[in-house]
Design an enzyme around this catalytic site. Sequence first.
Site, mmCIF file in Angstrom:
data_model
loop_
_atom_site.group_PDB
_atom_site.id
_atom_site.type_symbol
_atom_site.label_atom_id
_atom_site.label_comp_id
_atom_site.label_asym_id
_atom_site.label_seq_id
_atom_site.Cartn_x
_atom_site.Cartn_y
_atom_site.Cartn_z
ATOM 1 N N GLY A 16 0.788 -1.277 -0.049
ATOM 2 C CA GLY A 16 -0.158 0.137 0.058
ATOM 3 C C GLY A 16 0.834 1.239 -0.069
ATOM 4 N N SER A 43 0.959 -4.291 4.954
ATOM 5 C CA SER A 43 1.425 -4.447 6.202
ATOM 6 C C SER A 43 1.254 -3.424 7.495
ATOM 7 C CB SER A 43 2.848 -5.066 6.202
ATOM 8 O OG SER A 43 3.564 -5.560 7.617
ATOM 9 N N VAL A 51 9.318 8.353 0.573
ATOM 10 C CA VAL A 51 10.013 9.379 -0.266
ATOM 11 C C VAL A 51 9.272 9.515 -1.586
ATOM 12 C CG1 VAL A 51 12.068 9.654 1.040
ATOM 13 C CG2 VAL A 51 11.860 7.766 -0.825
ATOM 14 N N LYS A 82 5.546 21.926 -10.623
ATOM 15 C CA LYS A 82 6.910 21.753 -10.857
ATOM 16 C C LYS A 82 6.887 21.978 -12.481
ATOM 17 C CE LYS A 82 10.385 17.969 -11.321
ATOM 18 N NZ LYS A 82 10.505 16.537 -11.148
ATOM 19 N N PRO A 102 13.827 21.977 -18.361
ATOM 20 C CA PRO A 102 12.545 22.285 -18.243
ATOM 21 C C PRO A 102 11.579 21.125 -18.893
ATOM 22 C CG PRO A 102 13.712 24.013 -19.505
ATOM 23 C CD PRO A 102 14.320 22.821 -19.453
ATOM 24 N N LEU A 337 8.857 -0.174 -6.497
ATOM 25 C CA LEU A 337 9.963 -0.369 -6.246
ATOM 26 C C LEU A 337 10.362 -1.939 -6.435
ATOM 27 C CD1 LEU A 337 10.527 1.855 -3.025
ATOM 28 C CD2 LEU A 337 11.626 2.198 -5.276
ATOM 29 N N THR A 348 11.950 9.632 -12.046
ATOM 30 C CA THR A 348 10.964 8.931 -13.246
ATOM 31 C C THR A 348 10.215 7.761 -12.429
ATOM 32 O OG1 THR A 348 13.275 8.006 -13.445
ATOM 33 C CG2 THR A 348 12.264 9.578 -15.110
HETATM 34 C C1 LIG Z 1 15.857 8.268 -2.298
HETATM 35 C C2 LIG Z 1 14.607 8.022 -3.123
HETATM 36 C C3 LIG Z 1 13.944 9.200 -3.634
HETATM 37 C C4 LIG Z 1 12.858 8.918 -4.299
HETATM 38 N N1 LIG Z 1 12.446 10.036 -4.832
HETATM 39 C C5 LIG Z 1 11.553 9.925 -6.069
HETATM 40 C C6 LIG Z 1 10.905 10.947 -6.746
HETATM 41 O O1 LIG Z 1 11.449 12.548 -6.675
HETATM 42 N N2 LIG Z 1 9.912 10.930 -7.539
HETATM 43 C C7 LIG Z 1 9.251 9.621 -7.939
HETATM 44 O O2 LIG Z 1 8.554 9.534 -8.865
HETATM 45 N N3 LIG Z 1 9.964 8.476 -7.147
HETATM 46 C C8 LIG Z 1 10.865 8.603 -6.333
HETATM 47 N N4 LIG Z 1 11.473 7.557 -5.544
HETATM 48 C C9 LIG Z 1 10.537 6.226 -5.642
HETATM 49 C C10 LIG Z 1 9.319 6.432 -4.844
HETATM 50 O O3 LIG Z 1 9.595 6.630 -3.650
HETATM 51 C C11 LIG Z 1 8.681 4.868 -5.162
HETATM 52 O O4 LIG Z 1 8.488 4.673 -6.331
HETATM 53 C C12 LIG Z 1 7.022 4.986 -4.684
HETATM 54 O O5 LIG Z 1 7.016 5.625 -3.291
HETATM 55 C C13 LIG Z 1 6.306 3.783 -4.715
HETATM 56 O O6 LIG Z 1 6.880 2.983 -3.722
HETATM 57 P P1 LIG Z 1 6.212 1.392 -3.557
HETATM 58 O O7 LIG Z 1 4.741 1.838 -3.375
HETATM 59 O O8 LIG Z 1 6.891 0.707 -4.583
HETATM 60 O O9 LIG Z 1 6.980 0.878 -2.192
HETATM 61 P P2 LIG Z 1 6.738 1.247 -0.652
HETATM 62 O O10 LIG Z 1 6.282 2.636 -0.617
HETATM 63 O O11 LIG Z 1 7.931 0.846 -0.148
HETATM 64 O O12 LIG Z 1 5.711 0.237 -0.283
HETATM 65 C C14 LIG Z 1 5.814 -1.102 0.242
HETATM 66 C C15 LIG Z 1 4.511 -1.608 0.642
HETATM 67 O O13 LIG Z 1 4.548 -2.999 0.943
HETATM 68 C C16 LIG Z 1 4.163 -3.555 1.866
HETATM 69 N N5 LIG Z 1 4.689 -4.752 2.142
HETATM 70 C C17 LIG Z 1 5.982 -4.960 2.001
HETATM 71 N N6 LIG Z 1 6.056 -6.327 2.694
HETATM 72 C C18 LIG Z 1 4.832 -6.799 3.124
HETATM 73 C C19 LIG Z 1 4.302 -8.061 3.508
HETATM 74 N N7 LIG Z 1 5.297 -9.087 3.814
HETATM 75 N N8 LIG Z 1 3.082 -8.052 3.948
HETATM 76 C C20 LIG Z 1 2.145 -7.088 3.474
HETATM 77 N N9 LIG Z 1 2.654 -5.924 2.921
HETATM 78 C C21 LIG Z 1 3.966 -5.681 2.720
HETATM 79 C C22 LIG Z 1 4.424 -2.440 2.799
HETATM 80 O O14 LIG Z 1 3.638 -2.502 4.114
HETATM 81 C C23 LIG Z 1 4.038 -1.207 2.095
HETATM 82 O O15 LIG Z 1 2.670 -0.808 1.923
HETATM 83 C C24 LIG Z 1 12.225 7.649 -4.821
HETATM 84 C C25 LIG Z 1 12.776 6.599 -4.050
HETATM 85 C C26 LIG Z 1 13.851 6.674 -3.284
HETATM 86 C C27 LIG Z 1 14.470 5.452 -2.293
#
Ligand SMILES: Cc1cc2nc3c(=O)[nH]c(=O)nc-3n(C[C@H](O)[C@H](O)[C@H](O)COP(=O)(O)OP(=O)(O)OC[C@H]3O[C@@H](n4cnc5c(N)ncnc54)[C@H](O)[C@@H]3O)c2cc1C
Length: 498
Positions: A16, A43, A51, A82, A102, A337, A348
Amino acid sequence: MSKEVNAPLKIVILGGGTAGWMAANLFVKKWSSKKVQVSLVESPNVGIIGVGEGSTPTLQRFFEMIDVKESQWMPRCNATYKVNIRFDGWSPRSGINSYSHPFTSQVDTFTSRPFTVNCRTRRLGLATHTQPEDFFLNGLLAKQGKSPIAPANFPFKMEYGYHFDSHLLGDFLAELAIERGVTRHIEHIVAVKRKDSGDIASIQTKHGAVIEGDFFVDCSGFASVLMQKTLGVNFKSYQDNLFNDSAIVMPTPMDGIIPVETVSTALSSGWCWKIPLKNRFGNGYVYSADFISPDQAETELRTHLQCLNSHIEAKHLNIKVGRLDTQWSHNCMGLGLSQGFIEPLEATALHLVQVSIELFIERFEAGNFSNKHRDEYNTNMAESFDRVRDYIVAHYKLNTRDDSDYWRANRENTHLSDSLRHLLDVWFKRGDLNDEIERQKISSHFNSASWHCLLAGYGAFPPLADNQPGTGDLYQEKFVHQLLQGCALNFSSYNTEL
Ligand SMILES: Cc1cc2nc3c(=O)[nH]c(=O)nc-3n(C[C@H](O)[C@H](O)[C@H](O)COP(=O)(O)OP(=O)(O)OC[C@H]3O[C@@H](n4cnc5c(N)ncnc54)[C@H](O)[C@@H]3O)c2cc1C
């Protein structure tokens, strides 16, 4: 995937974070009238990464697709507009201390050609003006601190992205998806059951509940619970040409007028972003732990932000750059991710999430909700990741810093893809970069204007010729300047939606 006739198709999203809730909203909006049930499991113990506060213009399309207006989501997420990313200190030896990339809008059709002509002239050794931000309306708006929202009588569509609080955006998207019919489970997943075919049958929670599904979307972040840990999909690392593996994140107070650009400043072993939200700045140092320790990096970041002795907490993160070899395997797709990550220099990640969901929806529907078009999807997404990666790698390859081993190692790095090698070859041999981008069919990732901004922005030009014929292009420059200044008069300097 075999299913009982007329039984609803069950899509289960694991995770989520922003990726999970973006997918949930797009699925429920797109398939609300069909027999598709969407549920999302997150979870209570593992938080979201929290972030990711900058976007590309693709996020505009996301909100249009789910029928949400800026006035509905922006105030809730402390969001700002932006128009630009400014790169400070990446190429001091070329004499350019700062340049901008830009977002290009319709009006730039008239000004991007003079820009590319000037770049070509400059590549021949003749002195011309090639500072990218002076040729694009958003470049000028960034300098003037103006929002990209055009008045009703402005005849061109503006492209812009957003800055936002990722926790608040997650909350907003979760609320909306649940309102529209998505079922949310707050449970930690501890086991996964597979069928004889290798497909995933169900996931099991810590409390013993079993959640069955026909199709699974792995949005579990870097843990990649389904794609890597369960299905064993190989992860292709980009560490050969993207060295950064760590980040430190910390907020600072908003001071004065809210800017409309992200600033990316080169530091000793990586770079620091500065993202303006309505109520604060988000900052982060992305660096390579092979070149600096976490403690040293934190001190450097605090010094850069002028808060060395403040009590603001800094959060340290490990990052993993690369992508899954196969992004849709069996009856499961990796997203966010868990599918891969290219460091955030051009913000991106959410753009790739959006592109992935759109392509998945299209291919899944075309195959009547089966795996029929899986390979096509995989080829396409692998190509998208690799080509976006190339654009980021070019930033490092072209740097002209000499203050640390980190920057020298990046410049000397020879692990370049064939695609990037050809692009740089054409540029330095004074060939036609537009033609090369067309030939490689890569303009949907970064277009010709973006490549020209990057290469000119780094001052990647030969020395000036001894004989300069004069100032033949001044007429064009004057035209560009007047056109953009005239357009900018229409825009206001209020950088939020209410
Ligand atoms: C340093 C940094 C800077 C960034 N800057 C940018 C930016 O400027 N622009 C941009 O577009 N993106 C950026 N990103 C990427 C961006 O943060 C992610 O693409 C975005 O937040 C999506 O993350 P996610 O949903 O894939 O994972 P997460 O936010 O990590 O969510 C993972 C989810 O999985 C769940 N989960 C994990 N294991 C289990 C389990 N066993 N059981 C149940 N649930 C589980 C967790 O509870 C959570 O809800 C950045 C990333 C980093 C690291």
